[in-house]
Design an enzyme around this catalytic site. Structure first.
Site, PDB file in Angstrom:
ATOM      1  N   ARG A  90      -6.926  44.920  -3.191  1.00  0.00           N
ATOM      2  CA  ARG A  90      -5.517  45.278  -3.442  1.00  0.00           C
ATOM      3  C   ARG A  90      -5.211  46.543  -2.666  1.00  0.00           C
ATOM      4  O   ARG A  90      -5.913  47.542  -2.803  1.00  0.00           O
ATOM      5  CB  ARG A  90      -5.250  45.524  -4.925  1.00  0.00           C
ATOM      6  CG  ARG A  90      -3.908  46.239  -5.119  1.00  0.00           C
ATOM      7  CD  ARG A  90      -3.446  46.356  -6.532  1.00  0.00           C
ATOM      8  NE  ARG A  90      -2.991  45.090  -7.039  1.00  0.00           N
ATOM      9  CZ  ARG A  90      -2.106  44.957  -8.034  1.00  0.00           C
ATOM     10  NH1 ARG A  90      -1.580  46.025  -8.606  1.00  0.00           N
ATOM     11  NH2 ARG A  90      -1.751  43.770  -8.455  1.00  0.00           N
TER      12      ARG A  90
ATOM     13  N   HIS B  17       1.418  38.552  -2.612  1.00  0.00           N
ATOM     14  CA  HIS B  17       0.709  38.644  -3.902  1.00  0.00           C
ATOM     15  C   HIS B  17       0.388  37.204  -4.334  1.00  0.00           C
ATOM     16  O   HIS B  17       0.960  36.691  -5.301  1.00  0.00           O
ATOM     17  CB  HIS B  17       1.603  39.351  -4.918  1.00  0.00           C
ATOM     18  CG  HIS B  17       0.890  39.857  -6.131  1.00  0.00           C
ATOM     19  ND1 HIS B  17      -0.478  39.779  -6.302  1.00  0.00           N
ATOM     20  CD2 HIS B  17       1.369  40.458  -7.259  1.00  0.00           C
ATOM     21  CE1 HIS B  17      -0.806  40.309  -7.465  1.00  0.00           C
ATOM     22  NE2 HIS B  17       0.292  40.723  -8.068  1.00  0.00           N
TER      23      HIS B  17
ATOM     24  N   GLN C  46      -0.646  36.059  -7.969  1.00  0.00           N
ATOM     25  CA  GLN C  46       0.486  36.122  -8.898  1.00  0.00           C
ATOM     26  C   GLN C  46       1.325  34.854  -8.800  1.00  0.00           C
ATOM     27  O   GLN C  46       1.697  34.257  -9.818  1.00  0.00           O
ATOM     28  CB  GLN C  46       1.357  37.345  -8.550  1.00  0.00           C
ATOM     29  CG  GLN C  46       2.606  37.476  -9.391  1.00  0.00           C
ATOM     30  CD  GLN C  46       2.285  37.873 -10.822  1.00  0.00           C
ATOM     31  OE1 GLN C  46       1.566  38.824 -11.058  1.00  0.00           O
ATOM     32  NE2 GLN C  46       2.816  37.138 -11.790  1.00  0.00           N
TER      33      GLN C  46
ATOM     34  N   ASP D  68      11.475  41.463 -10.334  1.00  0.00           N
ATOM     35  CA  ASP D  68      10.331  42.361 -10.122  1.00  0.00           C
ATOM     36  C   ASP D  68      10.919  43.772 -10.003  1.00  0.00           C
ATOM     37  O   ASP D  68      12.140  43.937  -9.851  1.00  0.00           O
ATOM     38  CB  ASP D  68       9.603  41.935  -8.824  1.00  0.00           C
ATOM     39  CG  ASP D  68       8.352  42.755  -8.528  1.00  0.00           C
ATOM     40  OD1 ASP D  68       7.892  43.511  -9.419  1.00  0.00           O
ATOM     41  OD2 ASP D  68       7.828  42.649  -7.393  1.00  0.00           O
TER      42      ASP D  68
ATOM     43  N   CYS E 158       6.617  39.419 -12.959  1.00  0.00           N
ATOM     44  CA  CYS E 158       5.174  39.579 -12.707  1.00  0.00           C
ATOM     45  C   CYS E 158       4.587  40.722 -13.525  1.00  0.00           C
ATOM     46  O   CYS E 158       3.381  40.741 -13.773  1.00  0.00           O
ATOM     47  CB  CYS E 158       4.933  39.816 -11.225  1.00  0.00           C
ATOM     48  SG  CYS E 158       5.886  41.211 -10.566  1.00  0.00           S
TER      49      CYS E 158
ATOM     50  N   ARG F 147      -2.571  34.792 -15.201  1.00  0.00           N
ATOM     51  CA  ARG F 147      -3.260  35.452 -14.080  1.00  0.00           C
ATOM     52  C   ARG F 147      -4.760  35.233 -14.201  1.00  0.00           C
ATOM     53  O   ARG F 147      -5.448  34.984 -13.224  1.00  0.00           O
ATOM     54  CB  ARG F 147      -2.977  36.963 -14.079  1.00  0.00           C
ATOM     55  CG  ARG F 147      -1.537  37.375 -13.896  1.00  0.00           C
ATOM     56  CD  ARG F 147      -0.988  36.968 -12.544  1.00  0.00           C
ATOM     57  NE  ARG F 147      -1.838  37.423 -11.452  1.00  0.00           N
ATOM     58  CZ  ARG F 147      -1.960  38.697 -11.038  1.00  0.00           C
ATOM     59  NH1 ARG F 147      -1.242  39.644 -11.614  1.00  0.00           N
ATOM     60  NH2 ARG F 147      -2.764  39.030 -10.043  1.00  0.00           N
TER      61      ARG F 147
END
Ligand code: CP
Ligand code: NVA
Length: 317
Positions: free
Chosen positions: A109, A136, A139, A231, A272, A300
């Protein structure tokens, strides 16, 4: 399609996977979730090791990888940039080579997509993109699993992303929806329209899958949406743009009035997380009956376990 299609592969972006492969992983994730609900314990990562490299903060992604891997007998090692030489003092390629000698797989990440690509190129082990400035992907898989838990096969359904149309989450949703035939609408001010280069990659995918891609500045485009997704207005690393984002995205807050614009009684709210309540979403929507944000967070773990099972063992369940 068998699990062998996945053995040794990285997941950097869904552009590298076919619709059939993504569907396989969604199916595997559903099975993994059912096992967890039945209370089954497995040891499918025994003897395996996972490096978890973090340049940016994380709650869900870190915990999903650590618990999914560790509870099946694997050994995850958390490594922040405070701990290791990641692009500082030692060349990234050399760090990748060394990690590849010690670990079965690497999660990254951070900021640049190219860092994830370099790790994959030089480590020789699967690298999972746990979020970069560009994408991502883990996700997005959890998001589609959540959408399908509510509406069945997502092909032909309408997912509407409201917010920063250039960010990693919007970009990943555009790609996965274009691949899977899910209609995707990005509602965003023109200043934050998705990158034309990404749209040029998604449009032919959408034509062949039957997905419709729509970019709109007007919230009326939420009409008919099965899911409204938002988001944060300011992604990690973009803190300098905070005031400008608040000004641009203020009219795009997801509140009950906007949820009602879908015109569907069964529409769901997706996020998310982490969420900044009172900015991109009101507390009553995030905490309310239409919200599926907590299911997305749980998913997730199931999707990440499915991705690791397929790419590390190449074995079916
Ligand atoms: N959704 C998500 O990636 O959460 P974290 O930043 O907590 O990992
Ligand atoms: N777009 C957000 C997602 C966080 C999970 C960010 O990059 O900060």
């Amino acid at each position: 399609m068998t699990a062998q299609n996945f053995k040794g592969r990285s997941l950097l972006c869904w552009l590298d996977y076919t619709a059939e492969e993504i569907r396989y992983l969604l199916d595997l994730s559903r099975q993994v979730k059912e096992e967890a609900k039945r209370g089954e314990a497995h040891r499918r990562f025994t003897g395996k090791t996972l490096a978890l490299l973090f340049e940016k903060r994380s709650t869900r992604t870190r915990c999903a990888f650590e618990t999914a891997f560790g509870e099946e007998g694997g050994h995850p090692v958390f490594l922040s940039t405070q701990d290791i030489h990641l692009g500082v003092k030692e060349a990234l390629e050399d760090t990748a080579r060394v990690l590849g000698r010690m670990f079965s797989a690497i999660q990254f990440r951070g900021y640049k997509q190219s860092t994830a690509e370099t790790l994959a190129q030089y480590s020789g082990v699967p690298v999972y993109n746990g979020l970069t400035d560009s994408f991502h992907p883990t996700q997005a898989l959890a998001d589609i699993q959540t959408l399908e838990e509510n509406f069945g096969n997502a092909a032909g359904k309408k997912l509407c992303f409201v917010g920063d149309g250039r960010n990693n989450v919007a970009r990943s949703l555009l790609v996965i929806c274009a691949k899977l035939g899910i209609h995707v609408t990005v509602i965003t001010p023109p200043e934050l329209n998705p990158d034309p280069a990404l749209l040029a990659l998604c449009e032919p995918l959408a034509r062949s899958s039957g997905a419709e891609i729509q970019i709109a500045a007007d919230v009326d485009a939420a009409a008919g949406a099965h899911a409204l997704y938002t988001d944060v207005w300011v992604s990690m690393g973009e803190e300098a743009h905070k005031d400008e984002r608040k000004r641009l995205l203020g009219p795009y807050q997801v509140n009950q009035a906007l949820m009602d614009r879908t015109g569907r009684k069964d529409s769901i709210f997706m996020h998310c997380l982490p969420a900044v309540k009172g900015e991109e979403v009101t507390a009553d929507v995030l905490d309310g009956p239409q919200s599926r944000a907590w299911d997305e967070a749980e998913n997730r773990k199931h999707t990440i376990k499915a991705i690791m099972l397929a790419t590390l063992s190449g074995d079916a369940l």
